[in-house]
Motif scaffolding. Structure first.
Motif, PDB file in Angstrom:
ATOM      1  N   ILE A   1      -5.808  -2.308  12.211  1.00 27.97           N
ATOM      2  CA  ILE A   1      -6.507  -2.730  11.146  1.00 27.97           C
ATOM      3  C   ILE A   1      -6.755  -1.898   9.970  1.00 27.97           C
ATOM      4  N   GLN A   2      -6.822  -0.680  10.209  1.00 25.57           N
ATOM      5  CA  GLN A   2      -7.068   0.454   9.128  1.00 25.57           C
ATOM      6  C   GLN A   2      -5.582   0.366   8.357  1.00 25.57           C
ATOM      7  N   GLY A   3      -4.453   0.061   8.997  1.00 22.72           N
ATOM      8  CA  GLY A   3      -3.168   0.016   8.199  1.00 22.72           C
ATOM      9  C   GLY A   3      -3.194  -1.161   7.300  1.00 22.72           C
ATOM     10  N   ILE A   4      -3.874  -2.313   7.996  1.00 22.46           N
ATOM     11  CA  ILE A   4      -3.771  -3.719   7.041  1.00 22.46           C
ATOM     12  C   ILE A   4      -4.854  -3.448   5.808  1.00 22.46           C
ATOM     13  N   ILE A   5      -5.865  -2.832   6.049  1.00 20.30           N
ATOM     14  CA  ILE A   5      -6.732  -2.739   4.912  1.00 20.30           C
ATOM     15  C   ILE A   5      -6.240  -1.824   3.880  1.00 20.30           C
ATOM     16  N   LEU A   6      -5.334  -0.861   4.024  1.00 16.73           N
ATOM     17  CA  LEU A   6      -4.592   0.021   3.262  1.00 16.73           C
ATOM     18  C   LEU A   6      -3.670  -0.805   2.533  1.00 16.73           C
ATOM     19  N   SER A   7      -3.248  -1.776   2.794  1.00 14.46           N
ATOM     20  CA  SER A   7      -2.147  -2.448   2.329  1.00 14.46           C
ATOM     21  C   SER A   7      -2.677  -3.402   1.171  1.00 14.46           C
ATOM     22  N   TYR A   8      -4.186  -3.480   1.133  1.00  8.49           N
ATOM     23  CA  TYR A   8      -4.841  -4.240   0.146  1.00  8.49           C
ATOM     24  C   TYR A   8      -5.143  -3.553  -1.158  1.00  8.49           C
ATOM     25  N   ILE A   9      -5.121  -2.136  -1.165  1.00 11.11           N
ATOM     26  CA  ILE A   9      -5.364  -1.155  -2.207  1.00 11.11           C
ATOM     27  C   ILE A   9      -4.523  -1.788  -3.632  1.00 11.11           C
ATOM     28  N   PRO A  10      -5.369  -1.911  -4.658  1.00  8.54           N
ATOM     29  CA  PRO A  10      -4.630  -2.491  -5.668  1.00  8.54           C
ATOM     30  C   PRO A  10      -3.327  -1.932  -6.122  1.00  8.54           C
ATOM     31  N   ILE A  11      -3.126  -0.755  -6.143  1.00  8.13           N
ATOM     32  CA  ILE A  11      -2.032   0.143  -6.626  1.00  8.13           C
ATOM     33  C   ILE A  11      -0.804  -0.253  -5.421  1.00  8.13           C
ATOM     34  N   TYR A  12       0.382  -1.146  -6.145  1.00 10.99           N
ATOM     35  CA  TYR A  12       1.073  -1.276  -4.846  1.00 10.99           C
ATOM     36  C   TYR A  12       1.899  -0.349  -4.230  1.00 10.99           C
ATOM     37  N   LEU A  13       2.378   0.744  -5.189  1.00 10.51           N
ATOM     38  CA  LEU A  13       3.176   1.736  -4.395  1.00 10.51           C
ATOM     39  C   LEU A  13       2.328   2.468  -3.396  1.00 10.51           C
ATOM     40  N   VAL A  14       0.969   2.680  -3.783  1.00 12.16           N
ATOM     41  CA  VAL A  14       0.100   3.651  -2.921  1.00 12.16           C
ATOM     42  C   VAL A  14      -0.123   2.728  -1.585  1.00 12.16           C
ATOM     43  N   SER A  15      -0.561   1.501  -1.865  1.00  8.36           N
ATOM     44  CA  SER A  15      -0.957   0.601  -0.512  1.00  8.36           C
ATOM     45  C   SER A  15       0.207   0.437   0.302  1.00  8.36           C
ATOM     46  N   THR A  16       1.312   0.234  -0.156  1.00  8.63           N
ATOM     47  CA  THR A  16       2.587   0.002   0.725  1.00  8.63           C
ATOM     48  C   THR A  16       3.099   1.179   1.651  1.00  8.63           C
ATOM     49  N   THR A  17       3.146   2.435   0.671  1.00 10.24           N
ATOM     50  CA  THR A  17       3.464   3.414   1.395  1.00 10.24           C
ATOM     51  C   THR A  17       2.386   4.065   2.519  1.00 10.24           C
ATOM     52  N   LEU A  18       1.162   3.732   2.315  1.00 12.16           N
ATOM     53  CA  LEU A  18       0.163   4.186   3.268  1.00 12.16           C
ATOM     54  C   LEU A  18       0.237   3.223   4.513  1.00 12.16           C
ATOM     55  N   SER A  19       0.379   1.898   4.167  1.00 10.24           N
ATOM     56  CA  SER A  19       0.422   0.813   5.214  1.00 10.24           C
ATOM     57  C   SER A  19       1.603   1.103   5.982  1.00 10.24           C
ATOM     58  N   PHE A  20       2.682   1.415   5.448  1.00 11.45           N
ATOM     59  CA  PHE A  20       3.965   1.612   6.155  1.00 11.45           C
ATOM     60  C   PHE A  20       3.897   2.972   7.047  1.00 11.45           C
ATOM     61  N   VAL A  21       3.293   4.087   6.450  1.00 13.49           N
ATOM     62  CA  VAL A  21       3.020   5.506   7.491  1.00 13.49           C
ATOM     63  C   VAL A  21       2.073   4.813   8.667  1.00 13.49           C
ATOM     64  N   HIS A  22       1.101   4.153   8.483  1.00 13.78           N
ATOM     65  CA  HIS A  22       0.440   3.975   9.623  1.00 13.78           C
ATOM     66  C   HIS A  22       1.013   3.094  10.501  1.00 13.78           C
ATOM     67  N   ILE A  23       1.727   2.084   9.966  1.00 18.22           N
ATOM     68  CA  ILE A  23       2.783   1.443  10.962  1.00 18.22           C
ATOM     69  C   ILE A  23       3.610   2.238  11.786  1.00 18.22           C
ATOM     70  N   CYS A  24       4.245   3.104  11.024  1.00 20.00           N
ATOM     71  CA  CYS A  24       5.236   4.012  11.887  1.00 20.00           C
ATOM     72  C   CYS A  24       4.474   4.925  13.007  1.00 20.00           C
ATOM     73  N   LEU A  25       3.368   5.306  12.636  1.00 19.26           N
ATOM     74  CA  LEU A  25       2.719   6.211  13.372  1.00 19.26           C
ATOM     75  C   LEU A  25       2.241   5.347  14.603  1.00 19.26           C
ATOM     76  N   LEU A  26       1.622   4.127  14.476  1.00 11.92           N
ATOM     77  CA  LEU A  26       1.237   3.509  15.512  1.00 11.92           C
ATOM     78  C   LEU A  26       2.513   2.989  16.428  1.00 11.92           C
ATOM     79  N   TYR A  27       3.599   2.451  15.863  1.00  8.47           N
ATOM     80  CA  TYR A  27       4.630   2.175  16.654  1.00  8.47           C
ATOM     81  C   TYR A  27       5.046   3.527  17.318  1.00  8.47           C
ATOM     82  N   SER A  28       5.255   4.580  16.982  1.00  7.67           N
ATOM     83  CA  SER A  28       5.431   5.884  17.840  1.00  7.67           C
ATOM     84  C   SER A  28       4.537   5.879  18.670  1.00  7.67           C
ATOM     85  N   LEU A  29       3.116   5.671  18.663  1.00 11.23           N
ATOM     86  CA  LEU A  29       2.245   5.986  19.690  1.00 11.23           C
ATOM     87  C   LEU A  29       2.663   4.781  20.848  1.00 11.23           C
ATOM     88  N   TYR A  30       2.889   3.535  20.554  1.00  9.83           N
ATOM     89  CA  TYR A  30       3.256   2.780  21.464  1.00  9.83           C
ATOM     90  C   TYR A  30       4.549   3.213  22.197  1.00  9.83           C
TER      91      TYR A  30
END
Length: 303
Positions: free
Chosen positions: A202-231
């Motif tokens: 949920i935190q990664g999804i919320i970060l994807s809605y940050i108005p600055i596209y590059l920042v939101s995309t990067t932070l969301s992608f980092v969260h997803i990478c760490l989550l998949y590593s945990l899986y």
């Protein structure tokens, strides 16, 4: 932060995630060879006893046939199922679930739309009216009757198969899993882990809605990478007896490595525009990343 160590850790995680998937090609063979080699001394002793027993009249030819039969029975009963489970996951999630969705969305619906265009005309009001009623109705029926039930079924079956894959890989590389916790503690640990993963997602999804596209995309992608590593690593760490707080602390302390490890799966699952198709892609790739996580040796202190 040392840029050199950070870059190396990210690259090493990326390399381990890909290298581990190649290991599955030889994993079954190594497991089965180990089983047969462990069984062979017992068979040899029994054969020698029969050869030197004066009361036995069995010929060497019959002994060899009996020995081969015992080897086949042992091999079939103890044969590793890693590749079998991975193929089953691919068939269920890719050959049945994903393929049916693609056929419906990109085959059946466009074909029906063209058929109505031939009957009523491509730009006719009646054709557009009929299609505006048929398309959502068919989509709703498809989701209710096929997509959602099969999605839930595949999740339950995938959980069993992935656990089987993880246990077989762990026994091959590290021996018997460690279950030092009580059953109640293990259940609580599993539930808490699922809650943590849910809020992290949920935190990664919320970060994807940050108005600055590059920042939101990067932070969301980092969260997803760490989550998949945990899986991917959680099966291994759970079999090692690690509790949830230790697993999370380890990822937090060595996040550059796990960032690189989760990049391939995060990249491929972000490509589809449908979350259902993305879930199918994840289910197809995930068994390979379980093997990768089991075979990997994370780099520590890389920040």
């Amino acid at each position: 932060m040392d840029i050199k160590n950070f870059s190396y850790a990210v690259f090493k995680g990326l390399y381990d995630s890909v290298r581990g998937m190649v290991a599955v090609l030889s994993l079954d063979k190594e497991i089965n060879e180990r089983v047969l080699n462990r069984r062979s001394p017992t068979r040899s002793n029994s054969v020698r006893q029969k050869q030197f027993d004066p009361g036995e009249h069995t010929t060497k030819k019959h002994l060899k046939k009996e020995e081969m039969l015992m080897m086949i029975i042992t091999f079939c009963s103890r044969e590793s199922k890693v590749m079998k489970r991975i193929v089953q996951c691919s068939i269920l999630n890719g050959g049945i679930f994903l393929l049916s969705i693609l056929i419906f969305r990109y085959g059946l619906l466009p074909g029906l739309n063209k058929f109505l265009g031939l009957i009523f005309g491509q730009e006719s009001f009646m054709g557009k009216l009929v299609w505006s009623w048929i398309e959502p109705t068919l989509s709703l029926i498809f989701r209710a009757v096929w997509e959602i039930p099969l999605f839930l079924l595949s999740k339950a079956v995938n959980a069993l198969w992935c656990q089987d894959i993880a246990d077989l890989a762990y026994r091959h590389s590290r021996g018997r899993p460690i279950y030092s916790q009580r059953v109640s503690v293990m259940i609580a640990d599993t539930i808490f882990s699922m809650v943590i993963q849910f809020f992290f997602l949920i935190q990664g999804i919320i970060l994807s809605y940050i108005p600055i596209y590059l920042v939101s995309t990067t932070l969301s992608f980092v969260h997803i990478c760490l989550l998949y590593s945990l899986y991917s690593f959680e099966y291994k760490w759970f079999n090692m007896g690690w509790e949830i707080h230790r697993r999370l602390a380890f990822i937090e302390a060595n996040w550059p490595y796990f960032l690189g490890f989760g990049i391939p799966m995060a990249f491929f699952t972000q490509l589809p525009d449908s979350w259902v198709i993305s879930a199918c892609v994840f289910s197809i790739l995930f068994p390979f990343f379980i093997i990768s996580g089991n075979e990997a040796n994370p780099i520590m202190d890389s920040r």
